[in-house]
Design a protein around this motif. Structure first.
Motif, mmCIF file in Angstrom:
data_model
loop_
_atom_site.group_PDB
_atom_site.id
_atom_site.type_symbol
_atom_site.label_atom_id
_atom_site.label_comp_id
_atom_site.label_asym_id
_atom_site.label_seq_id
_atom_site.Cartn_x
_atom_site.Cartn_y
_atom_site.Cartn_z
ATOM 1 N N LYS A 477 21.281 -0.807 1.324
ATOM 2 C CA LYS A 477 21.515 0.597 1.637
ATOM 3 C C LYS A 477 20.228 1.241 2.136
ATOM 4 C CE LYS A 477 25.182 1.218 -1.824
ATOM 5 N NZ LYS A 477 25.621 2.022 -2.988
ATOM 6 N N PRO A 478 20.355 2.309 2.937
ATOM 7 C CA PRO A 478 19.152 3.034 3.372
ATOM 8 C C PRO A 478 18.348 3.501 2.163
ATOM 9 C CG PRO A 478 21.074 3.763 4.620
ATOM 10 C CD PRO A 478 21.595 2.872 3.530
ATOM 11 N N TYR A 479 17.046 3.403 2.286
ATOM 12 C CA TYR A 479 16.184 3.740 1.144
ATOM 13 C C TYR A 479 14.885 4.338 1.660
ATOM 14 C CZ TYR A 479 13.473 3.187 -3.180
ATOM 15 O OH TYR A 479 12.708 3.426 -4.300
ATOM 16 N N GLN A 480 14.402 5.365 0.978
ATOM 17 C CA GLN A 480 13.094 5.924 1.288
ATOM 18 C C GLN A 480 12.277 5.999 0.010
ATOM 19 O OE1 GLN A 480 12.951 9.534 3.575
ATOM 20 N NE2 GLN A 480 10.715 9.610 3.524
ATOM 21 N N SER A 481 11.109 5.382 0.029
ATOM 22 C CA SER A 481 10.248 5.364 -1.147
ATOM 23 C C SER A 481 9.751 6.771 -1.466
ATOM 24 C CB SER A 481 9.048 4.441 -0.914
ATOM 25 O OG SER A 481 8.137 4.514 -2.001
ATOM 26 N N SER A 482 9.845 7.134 -2.735
ATOM 27 C CA SER A 482 9.369 8.443 -3.187
ATOM 28 C C SER A 482 7.966 8.365 -3.768
ATOM 29 C CB SER A 482 10.325 8.988 -4.260
ATOM 30 O OG SER A 482 10.353 8.092 -5.376
ATOM 31 N N ALA A 483 7.410 7.158 -3.834
ATOM 32 C CA ALA A 483 6.114 6.965 -4.486
ATOM 33 C C ALA A 483 5.003 7.689 -3.743
ATOM 34 C CB ALA A 483 5.800 5.472 -4.570
ATOM 35 N N LYS A 484 4.187 8.425 -4.487
ATOM 36 C CA LYS A 484 3.039 9.115 -3.897
ATOM 37 C C LYS A 484 1.790 8.241 -3.897
ATOM 38 C CE LYS A 484 4.149 13.984 -4.822
ATOM 39 N NZ LYS A 484 3.656 15.224 -5.494
ATOM 40 N N VAL A 485 1.793 7.200 -4.721
ATOM 41 C CA VAL A 485 0.636 6.302 -4.800
ATOM 42 C C VAL A 485 0.999 4.959 -4.185
ATOM 43 C CG1 VAL A 485 -0.843 4.995 -6.374
ATOM 44 C CG2 VAL A 485 -0.391 7.407 -6.817
ATOM 45 N N VAL A 486 0.168 4.500 -3.244
ATOM 46 C CA VAL A 486 0.389 3.223 -2.571
ATOM 47 C C VAL A 486 -0.799 2.300 -2.863
ATOM 48 C CG1 VAL A 486 0.739 2.067 -0.351
ATOM 49 C CG2 VAL A 486 1.693 4.359 -0.726
ATOM 50 N N LEU A 487 -0.520 1.190 -3.538
ATOM 51 C CA LEU A 487 -1.563 0.205 -3.833
ATOM 52 C C LEU A 487 -1.670 -0.787 -2.687
ATOM 53 C CD1 LEU A 487 -0.772 -0.656 -7.579
ATOM 54 C CD2 LEU A 487 -2.276 1.131 -6.689
ATOM 55 N N THR A 488 -2.888 -1.141 -2.347
ATOM 56 C CA THR A 488 -3.107 -2.116 -1.278
ATOM 57 C C THR A 488 -4.155 -3.131 -1.706
ATOM 58 O OG1 THR A 488 -4.022 -2.362 0.953
ATOM 59 C CG2 THR A 488 -4.605 -0.370 -0.211
ATOM 60 N N GLY A 489 -4.039 -4.335 -1.173
ATOM 61 C CA GLY A 489 -4.908 -5.445 -1.575
ATOM 62 C C GLY A 489 -6.189 -5.559 -0.778
ATOM 63 N N ILE A 490 -6.520 -4.565 0.031
ATOM 64 C CA ILE A 490 -7.732 -4.665 0.837
ATOM 65 C C ILE A 490 -8.963 -4.805 -0.061
ATOM 66 C CG2 ILE A 490 -8.155 -2.192 1.015
ATOM 67 C CD1 ILE A 490 -8.990 -2.738 3.954
ATOM 68 N N GLY A 491 -9.874 -5.634 0.369
ATOM 69 C CA GLY A 491 -11.084 -5.899 -0.403
ATOM 70 C C GLY A 491 -11.110 -7.292 -0.985
ATOM 71 N N ALA A 492 -9.938 -7.911 -1.145
ATOM 72 C CA ALA A 492 -9.888 -9.261 -1.701
ATOM 73 C C ALA A 492 -10.454 -10.282 -0.715
ATOM 74 C CB ALA A 492 -8.453 -9.622 -2.073
ATOM 75 N N ASP A 493 -10.013 -10.228 0.532
ATOM 76 C CA ASP A 493 -10.488 -11.182 1.536
ATOM 77 C C ASP A 493 -11.979 -11.027 1.797
ATOM 78 O OD1 ASP A 493 -8.031 -12.589 2.349
ATOM 79 O OD2 ASP A 493 -7.384 -10.611 3.007
ATOM 80 N N GLU A 494 -12.439 -9.781 1.827
ATOM 81 C CA GLU A 494 -13.847 -9.518 2.122
ATOM 82 C C GLU A 494 -14.766 -10.063 1.042
ATOM 83 O OE1 GLU A 494 -11.464 -6.718 4.540
ATOM 84 O OE2 GLU A 494 -11.375 -7.430 2.466
ATOM 85 N N GLN A 495 -14.313 -10.079 -0.196
ATOM 86 C CA GLN A 495 -15.161 -10.530 -1.301
ATOM 87 C C GLN A 495 -14.973 -12.000 -1.651
ATOM 88 O OE1 GLN A 495 -15.669 -7.420 -4.603
ATOM 89 N NE2 GLN A 495 -13.755 -6.758 -3.657
ATOM 90 N N LEU A 496 -13.803 -12.551 -1.310
ATOM 91 C CA LEU A 496 -13.458 -13.898 -1.769
ATOM 92 C C LEU A 496 -13.269 -14.884 -0.618
ATOM 93 C CD1 LEU A 496 -10.925 -12.838 -4.571
ATOM 94 C CD2 LEU A 496 -13.350 -13.400 -4.822
ATOM 95 N N ALA A 497 -13.883 -14.593 0.514
ATOM 96 C CA ALA A 497 -13.895 -15.506 1.668
ATOM 97 C C ALA A 497 -12.486 -15.856 2.133
ATOM 98 C CB ALA A 497 -14.676 -16.774 1.330
ATOM 99 N N GLY A 498 -11.659 -14.819 2.350
ATOM 100 C CA GLY A 498 -10.264 -15.051 2.704
ATOM 101 C C GLY A 498 -9.985 -15.208 4.178
ATOM 102 N N TYR A 499 -10.929 -14.827 5.037
ATOM 103 C CA TYR A 499 -10.673 -14.865 6.476
ATOM 104 C C TYR A 499 -11.099 -16.192 7.091
ATOM 105 C CZ TYR A 499 -9.999 -9.792 6.127
ATOM 106 O OH TYR A 499 -9.544 -8.539 5.793
#
Length: 629
Positions: A477-499
């Motif tokens: 069904k159609p859905y729209q997130s109401s969450a005001k806080v969005v968690l993101t994983g940025i920073g993991a690759d930069e610190q742990l040689a992910g690229y």
């Protein structure tokens, strides 16, 4: 999250210079939909218009700008997660302003901002000195731009820019190399604007003069002639909130024989946990990262939870407060499993999964990686979890991240079947991409302008908007997130040689070269990623939070030897982000622990949607065309 802005007009006898174009106000209000107001401060030599737009997340709603009886004015776009006490019902904007209003010395201001753990950008007008202070946190997790008039009449600071007609010079990101002070009266009289810099430094080092001088290297070289940047005469500095990167290499770090020939399997990954030192280190990471996630999912106002006696239907009617940019890859899987520990049991978590329409319905052939081994490895992991392309509702959106996202959802449900996981399928057509880029996204990405910035900026904007479809009552069904806080994983690759570039660096320059590369990655993350991502996500009246860039997490990872974090002699799917993969295993995750790194622009299939011949580092013609309109 807030939209903050300060427009300063000098030489006012020549008339007011209008920086606050209606488009700029519109963009600021999108960031802060709960409160908007302005404060004007005038002097014989200048006037300042402060504009504040608040997204209310915790404590009492505190409209901005705030002003005290001394005439000081404060704009704050930040979150205090540590370092300064903030009570449950307190508002961090008011607490920061209370401190600042009581200070008379520059050193007190620097000590305050050195103490804050969490993302921030601020603008502070100190009436007694006729000065404006401003800056961003050490990592640049909050956007702040500056714009200087081409007629020497003033400048503007704002969370986001605009493509308004009449604004000739481009906006630039304020460098996250320290905080700045401008003496407005002196600037008006001398017709020359001096930005005094108070840079970050490691307090533990004996001789810091040379390091401090390097902060000036981050200042753009194309500032107007009437603007200059100078270090403060007293050489006062902010205390860097993280420990330096450990560049020593432990000789006793666990390694396995014939490591380059080890297949990337869960069984082979588990071998590393037999080493006691490695297992202890992994559990330390889980602890510090769990605490970082905890702060970020609990620091917001919530409606009263449903009681244990209420039935599941009532709980299922609740709205999510927390969303995660979710590909099913190792970074987002670990964040989701840790969020599950701390988000109230009866509250859904939204998993935002974006896909761009593919040109052909090609099933597994959508894995178009150059490496056949990588393609085969991805397919094997999907097969292991019994995720086939047949159960994708629309084959046109059968992209790698959709498949791994669904596989990841199965893993999370296995860990906690009682949690309501809203897997939000966000499908974007070429038509909608082009329309929304022109209408809204292009000005958010700028002043960054490469093909990579365009791809990631657009993908993150659509993902964080959270408009798609989700499974409800066994139906999509159609859905729209109401969450005001969005968690993101940025920073993991930069610190742990992910690229992949980390493997290239390691092969050509060894551990020492890799160490320098990782140090550079974290040093440039403010200008390369975070300002853009903050502008894009906040455009929806939502706040981006970055657990991997929590000060305690970064300090812990910086304290480890490189070989405790990654071993690039091991194949993809194991060697990069090794410590995080082991943490995922300990958290109960399975096939996602050995998924190789796949960049968002490729996993979502936006990268090759419009022009297959572009390079990521090329100037993006689509952004340039729009910026000239």
């Amino acid at each position: 999250m807030c939209g903050i802005c300060c427009s300063v007009t000098l030489s006012i006898e020549h008339g007011k210079y209008d920086f606050l174009h209606k488009n700029l106000l519109h963009n600021l209000k999108r960031r802060g939909p709960n409160s908007s107001q302005q404060v004007l401060k005038t002097d014989i030599d200048y006037h300042c218009l402060f504009s504040g737009h608040v997204l209310h997340l915790r404590g009492l709603l505190t409209p901005q700008p705030i002003e005290d009886e001394k005439g000081n004015v404060f704009l704050w776009n930040g979150e205090i997660f540590g370092g300064i006490f903030v009570g449950t019902e307190d508002n961090d904007t008011q607490i920061m302003f209370n401190h600042l209003s009581s200070f008379n010395k520059e050193s007190e201001i620097l000590s305050l901002f050195s103490s804050v753990h969490g993302p921030w950008a601020f603008i502070y007008y100190q009436a007694s000195s006729n000065c404006v202070w401003f800056g961003r946190d050490y990592f640049g997790r909050r956007s702040l731009l500056w714009h200087f008039s081409n007629t020497e009449k003033g400048f503007c600071l704002a969370s986001v820019g605009t493509k308004a007609a009449g604004v000739v010079n481009e906006w630039q990101e304020v460098p996250a190399c320290g905080i700045f002070k401008i003496d407005l009266k002196s600037s008006s009289i001398s017709k020359h604007m001096v930005l005094t810099l108070y840079p970050w430094k490691y307090i533990s080092k004996e001789n810091t003069v040379e390091e401090v001088d390097k902060s000036l290297d981050q200042i753009p070289g194309d500032l107007p002639k009437f603007v200059s940047v100078e270090l403060n005469e007293a050489r006062l500095c902010l205390k860097t909130p993280v420990v330096p990167l450990n560049t020593k290499f432990r000789k006793d770090t666990f390694t396995s024989d014939h490591s380059s020939h080890i297949p990337a399997t869960i069984e082979n990954l588990q071998v590393f946990l037999k080493d006691e030192h490695m297992k202890k280190t992994v559990h330390q990471l889980i602890h510090v990262l769990s605490e970082a996630v905890k702060k970020r999912v609990l620091c917001l106002s919530r409606t009263e939870s449903v009681s244990l006696n209420d039935d599941h239907s009532k709980a299922s009617a609740k709205k999510a407060n927390i969303a995660i940019l979710f590909s099913g890859g190792i970074d987002s899987m670990v964040i989701a499993s840790l969020a599950d520990r701390h988000v109230p049991f009866d509250e859904p978590i939204d998993l935002l999964n974006v896909a761009f329409m593919t040109k052909e319905k090609v099933g597994h052939a959508t894995f178009t990686n150059k490496s056949d081994k990588l393609k085969k490895h991805l397919q094997e992991n999907i097969k292991r979890l019994d995720i086939t392309t047949d159960n994708i509702q629309d084959q046109n959106f059968n992209v790698p991240d959709r498949l791994t996202g669904r596989a990841g959802l199965k893993e999370l449900k296995a860990i906690n079947p009682l949690r309501m996981w809203n897997f939000v399928e966000i499908n974007v057509s070429l038509e909608e991409l082009q329309r929304m880029r022109q209408h809204q996204i292009s000005h958010l990405v700028q002043p960054l302008d490469t093909v990579l910035d365009d791809s990631i900026g657009c993908a993150v904007w659509f993902a964080s908007r959270g408009v798609g479809c989700a499974m409800k009552e066994d139906k999509m069904k159609p859905y729209q997130s109401s969450a005001k806080v969005v968690l993101t994983g940025i920073g993991a690759d930069e610190q742990l040689a992910g690229y992949s570039r980390h493997r290239v660096r390691f092969k050509t320059h060894g551990l020492e070269g890799l160490s320098k590369e990782l140090e550079m990655e974290l040093g440039r993350i403010s200008s390369r990623n975070l300002g853009r991502d903050d502008r894009v996500i906040s455009d929806h009246g939502k706040e981006a939070r970055f657990p991997f860039l929590d000060e305690n997490v970064v300090s812990f990872l910086n304290s480890l030897s490189i070989l405790e974090k990654a071993d690039l002699t091991l194949p993809r799917g194991i060697g990069e982000k090794l410590i995080l993969r082991l943490a995922a295993l300990e958290l109960g995750l399975t096939a996602s622990t050995v998924l190789p790194k796949r960049a968002m622009q490729f996993g979502s299939k936006i990268a090759k949607l419009e022009n297959n011949n572009e390079k990521a580092s090329d100037k993006c013609s689509r952004l340039q065309e729009l910026s000239s309109e």
